[in-house]
Design a protein around this motif. Structure first.
Motif, PDB file in Angstrom:
ATOM      1  N   CYS A   1       0.834  -1.078   0.158  1.00 33.95           N
ATOM      2  CA  CYS A   1       0.098  -0.126   0.007  1.00 33.95           C
ATOM      3  C   CYS A   1       0.976   1.235   0.002  1.00 33.95           C
ATOM      4  O   CYS A   1       2.067   1.249   0.129  1.00 33.95           O
ATOM      5  N   SER A   2       0.328   2.314  -0.100  1.00 35.09           N
ATOM      6  CA  SER A   2       0.886   3.798  -0.257  1.00 35.09           C
ATOM      7  C   SER A   2       1.442   4.022   1.299  1.00 35.09           C
ATOM      8  O   SER A   2       0.528   3.648   2.171  1.00 35.09           O
ATOM      9  N   PRO A   3       2.499   4.707   1.546  1.00 31.87           N
ATOM     10  CA  PRO A   3       2.954   4.970   2.963  1.00 31.87           C
ATOM     11  C   PRO A   3       1.916   5.575   3.641  1.00 31.87           C
ATOM     12  O   PRO A   3       1.764   5.219   4.879  1.00 31.87           O
ATOM     13  N   SER A   4       0.932   6.414   3.127  1.00 34.64           N
ATOM     14  CA  SER A   4       0.047   6.939   3.902  1.00 34.64           C
ATOM     15  C   SER A   4      -1.141   6.237   4.320  1.00 34.64           C
ATOM     16  O   SER A   4      -1.665   6.617   5.357  1.00 34.64           O
TER      17      SER A   4
ATOM     18  N   GLY B   1       6.572  -1.571  -0.031  1.00 33.48           N
ATOM     19  CA  GLY B   1       6.227  -0.423  -0.767  1.00 33.48           C
ATOM     20  C   GLY B   1       5.048  -0.849  -1.315  1.00 33.48           C
ATOM     21  O   GLY B   1       4.628  -1.799  -1.500  1.00 33.48           O
ATOM     22  N   GLY B   2       4.573   0.159  -2.352  1.00 37.19           N
ATOM     23  CA  GLY B   2       3.152   0.007  -2.789  1.00 37.19           C
ATOM     24  C   GLY B   2       2.721   1.257  -3.523  1.00 37.19           C
ATOM     25  O   GLY B   2       3.308   2.378  -3.150  1.00 37.19           O
ATOM     26  N   ASN B   3       1.502   1.067  -3.898  1.00 39.84           N
ATOM     27  CA  ASN B   3       0.953   2.491  -4.343  1.00 39.84           C
ATOM     28  C   ASN B   3      -0.606   2.051  -4.391  1.00 39.84           C
ATOM     29  O   ASN B   3      -1.103   1.441  -5.551  1.00 39.84           O
ATOM     30  N   SER B   4      -1.154   2.314  -3.497  1.00 42.90           N
ATOM     31  CA  SER B   4      -2.704   2.237  -3.296  1.00 42.90           C
ATOM     32  C   SER B   4      -3.699   2.902  -4.527  1.00 42.90           C
ATOM     33  O   SER B   4      -4.713   2.426  -4.708  1.00 42.90           O
ATOM     34  N   SER B   5      -2.926   3.780  -5.436  1.00 44.21           N
ATOM     35  CA  SER B   5      -3.707   4.432  -6.141  1.00 44.21           C
ATOM     36  C   SER B   5      -3.791   3.516  -7.562  1.00 44.21           C
ATOM     37  O   SER B   5      -4.546   3.899  -8.417  1.00 44.21           O
ATOM     38  N   THR B   6      -2.940   2.512  -7.723  1.00 42.96           N
ATOM     39  CA  THR B   6      -2.657   2.109  -9.011  1.00 42.96           C
ATOM     40  C   THR B   6      -2.857   0.561  -8.813  1.00 42.96           C
ATOM     41  O   THR B   6      -3.147  -0.263  -9.785  1.00 42.96           O
ATOM     42  N   GLU B   7      -2.159   0.075  -8.055  1.00 43.51           N
ATOM     43  CA  GLU B   7      -1.714  -1.327  -7.783  1.00 43.51           C
ATOM     44  C   GLU B   7      -3.040  -2.167  -7.681  1.00 43.51           C
ATOM     45  O   GLU B   7      -3.156  -3.415  -8.268  1.00 43.51           O
TER      46      GLU B   7
END
Ligand SMILES: *[C@@H]1O[C@H](CO)[C@@H](O)[C@H](O)[C@H]1NC(C)=O
Ligand SMILES: *[C@@H]1O[C@H](CO)[C@@H](O)[C@H](O)[C@H]1NC(C)=O
Ligand SMILES: *[C@@H]1O[C@H](CO)[C@@H](O)[C@H](O)[C@H]1NC(C)=O
Ligand SMILES: *[C@@H]1O[C@H](CO)[C@@H](O)[C@H](O)[C@H]1NC(C)=O
Ligand SMILES: *[C@@H]1O[C@H](CO)[C@@H](O)[C@H](O)[C@H]1NC(C)=O
Ligand SMILES: *[C@@H]1O[C@H](CO)[C@@H](O)[C@H](O)[C@H]1NC(C)=O
Ligand SMILES: *[C@@H]1O[C@H](CO)[C@@H](O)[C@H](O)[C@H]1NC(C)=O
Ligand SMILES: *[C@@H]1O[C@H](CO)[C@@H](O)[C@H](O)[C@H]1NC(C)=O
Ligand SMILES: *[C@@H]1O[C@H](CO)[C@@H](O)[C@H](O)[C@H]1NC(C)=O
Ligand SMILES: *[C@@H]1O[C@H](CO)[C@@H](O)[C@H](O)[C@H]1NC(C)=O
Length: 516
Positions: free
Chosen positions: A197-200, A211-217
């Motif tokens: 997920c995103s760090p936020s 890490g990760g990116n909750s907006s896209t992944e």
């Protein structure tokens, strides 16, 4: 409506060949995580991090169904439940995920399980993927898992292997369980494997997932899982379906919604958007070959991948039935604010209470579950209307009872809360069939056994059978199990016989009356 009348109605309304069953999933019940050559899956890895699961529990042993399935088949027999939904653990039969590396002991296990079920007159319904992806695809460096498009091809090979190996016994295949759950929670919120997920979203995002990116992944992972589904259905149809004569589809989880403020047209509109973002995310691609307009209109910045022409054509019609897992509903309120991830791309937020503080339904033992039976009929109607009246199987519906895990076993067996939940939901389903003419073909109660409830560990129970984790995993059928037995038995009659009705009234004297 009196109970006897209600049962008479159900019996005359549902199709003669309606399928009653219970549901399970390999990782939640099997245990035996490191025996007979089983390979590791991403949930084995995920649960090995302290703080991830309630009390740092693990599913290493779970219900030990791997060794105790004869006992569990006996429970199914006692209760007269004719269908059982199970999932295959990918890494039990293919330890690295790869079809060139077969674990014969794992194949033998499923053959024995299926044979034992069939010998007992119980039909196995098989889910190919219930979240336990091979750890080899969880590239330790970048935790790629479903982000890697090639995993769709690996899944297709695995599915091909299963059709070829078990297809003479298995006539009902479910490719994927709840893609939304394993992608949004796994790559958006980060509290399910692989924990990205995103760090936020929290400190855990970097800890496991790197890490990760909750907006896209979540959108990318779900996209690849949909492609995996389409490829597997193609394989089944091209190579096996004609000879084996089975059916294939997937199952989709979806809540229903109600407007937060009944006087706000935008909140009413948000209801449709909310369902399109859940059921539609996976229903539309299967039926129409593309994502819902509600999603393509709202997910900005090119974050929602698109299917190319050939993939769209392959997805379109990639089902013999549509599956539904329904548990709960919420109120939704339109915000109008463009979002940046699945949680708010829909431009609404959800709440258990409405604008004047009314709770949509009692809380279960799970924080995400409020009891709202009318939402069940409404989502069935939504699916019928949107998808041109498909055959629908309800592959999960069930509840955790408040405080159940804190009760001594003897008291936990009196699960009136669950009995009411199951009965009320079945009545809503009957209304959907009777009044809305929805083609519901089967109902699978989640779950046969209390089991490993993911991040809630063993602290939340969904079973119609109590499993005593402090006493050698002893199984005891709960009252809801006997209720389900009586229900199925009565419905086996063409009309509710008086004998059954009396038996039921006696059995259900603790249930609230249905003529309110
Ligand atoms: C779980 O593990 C964490 C980290 O090691 C520890 O702080 C915590 O006390 C553990 N919880 C239990 C219930 O053992
Ligand atoms: C398997 O896991 C159990 C814990 O569930 C452990 O006690 C046992 O040593 C492990 N066996 C092997 C062969 O790794
Ligand atoms: C894992 O990911 C890293 C970084 O992208 C890559 O260099 C490596 O080759 C990958 N390993 C495997 C086994 O795919
Ligand atoms: C992660 O590894 C997979 C498999 O090797 C690769 O396909 C993918 O591009 C890698 N992703 C990143 C962000 O490095
Ligand atoms: C996630 O991806 C989006 C779109 O590519 C980008 O704008 C954003 O900065 C990324 N967020 C993180 C936390 O990497
Ligand atoms: C909240 O729900 C209650 C019960 O359905 C209803 O009477 C009330 O009008 C609702 N309030 C709003 C603002 O929609
Ligand atoms: C279409 O998409 C699929 C899956 O992403 C891919 O395998 C295929 O090569 C693509 N076809 C074309 C013509 O780009
Ligand atoms: C509900 O919406 C109506 C119409 O916009 C508005 O007048 C009313 O104040 C709202 N009620 C609440 C409790 O927000
Ligand atoms: C079962 O629970 C119900 C409601 O919680 C209660 O009314 C009833 O007395 C209980 N029955 C038994 C046998 O304990
Ligand atoms: C636990 O249950 C299993 C399966 O029923 C049985 O084989 C075993 O003997 C039991 N162990 C103990 C210590 O009672």
């Amino acid at each position: 409506m009196l109970l006897s009348l209600a049962l008479g109605t159900i019996a005359s309304v549902l199709p003669k060949d309606f399928k009653w069953g219970t549901a399970t999933a390999a990782f939640q019940v099997e245990g035996a995580w490191n025996v007979s050559g089983r390979g590791q899956c991403i949930w084995d890895y995920f649960q090995s991090f302290p703080g991830r699961i309630y009390m740092n529990e693990t599913a290493h042993v779970a219900d030990d169904l791997y060794h105790r399935y004869p006992q569990d088949i006996q429970i199914m027999n006692t209760l007269g439940i004719p269908n059982l939904r199970v999932s295959i653990s990918w890494t039990r039969i293919l330890p690295t995920g790869d079809v060139n590396n077969v674990n014969q002991a794992g194949v033998d296990f499923y053959n024995q399980l299926f044979d034992a079920l069939l010998a007992a007159g119980i039909t196995p319904w098989v889910t190919l993927f219930h979240w336990d992806l091979p750890q080899t695809y969880n590239n330790f460096t970048n935790q790629s898992t479903w982000l890697n498009p090639d995993v769709a091809n690996k899944f297709n090979d695995y599915a091909d292997f299963c059709f070829n190996t078990f297809g003479n016994k298995i006539k009902h295949w479910i490719t994927m369980n709840e893609i939304q759950t394993f992608t949004w929670i796994g790559y958006g919120v980060g509290t399910h494997a692989p924990g990205r997920c995103s760090p936020s979203w929290g400190s855990w995002c970097a800890e496991i997932g790197g890490g990760g990116n909750s907006s896209t992944e979540p959108y990318i992972a779900a996209h690849n899982a949909l492609i995996a589904h389409a490829l597997a259905v193609q394989t089944y149809r091209n190579k096996y379906q004609k000879a084996q004569g089975g059916k294939i589809g997937m199952t989709i989880s979806s809540a229903y919604a109600e407007p937060w403020n009944i006087s706000e047209p935008q909140d009413h509109n948000a209801v449709d958007v909310a369902v399109a973002f859940q059921y539609g995310w996976f229903g539309d691609p299967q039926v129409f070959g593309h994502y819902p307009k509600e999603m393509t209109d709202r997910i900005t910045g090119g974050r929602l991948p698109a299917f190319n022409e050939s993939m769209s054509a392959l997805l379109k019609g990639s089902y013999d039935f549509l599956g539904l897992n329904y548990y709960t509903s919420s109120y939704v309120h339109y915000t109008g604010v463009p979002g940046d991830n699945f949680g708010n791309d829909g431009r609404f937020w959800s709440s258990a209470t409405n604008a004047t503080g009314h709770l949509i339904g009692p809380y279960a033992d799970s924080t995400w579950l409020n009891v709202y039976p009318p939402g069940f009929r409404k989502i069935l109607r939504w699916i019928k209307n949107r998808y041109n009246d498909p055959h629908i199987y309800v592959f999960e519906n069930g509840v955790s009872c408040p405080g159940e895990s804190q009760l001594p076993p003897a008291l936990a067996l009196n699960d009136t809360f669950r009995m009411n939940y199951v009965f009320d939901h079945i009545m809503e389903m009957v209304d959907a069939v009777l009044h809305d003419k929805v083609k519901v073909k089967g109902y699978f109660l989640w779950s046969l056994l209390d089991n490993f409830e993911w991040t809630d560990g063993f602290n939340v129970r969904f079973g119609i059978t109590y499993v005593d984790y402090n006493n050698n995993l002893t199984r005891t059928i709960k009252d809801s199990g006997y209720m389900y037995q009586n229900l199925i038995q009565s419905l086996g009659e063409t009309t509710g016989s008086s004998e059954n009705s009396i038996g039921l009234s006696e059995r259900f004297k603790n249930l609230r009356t249905l003529d309110e």
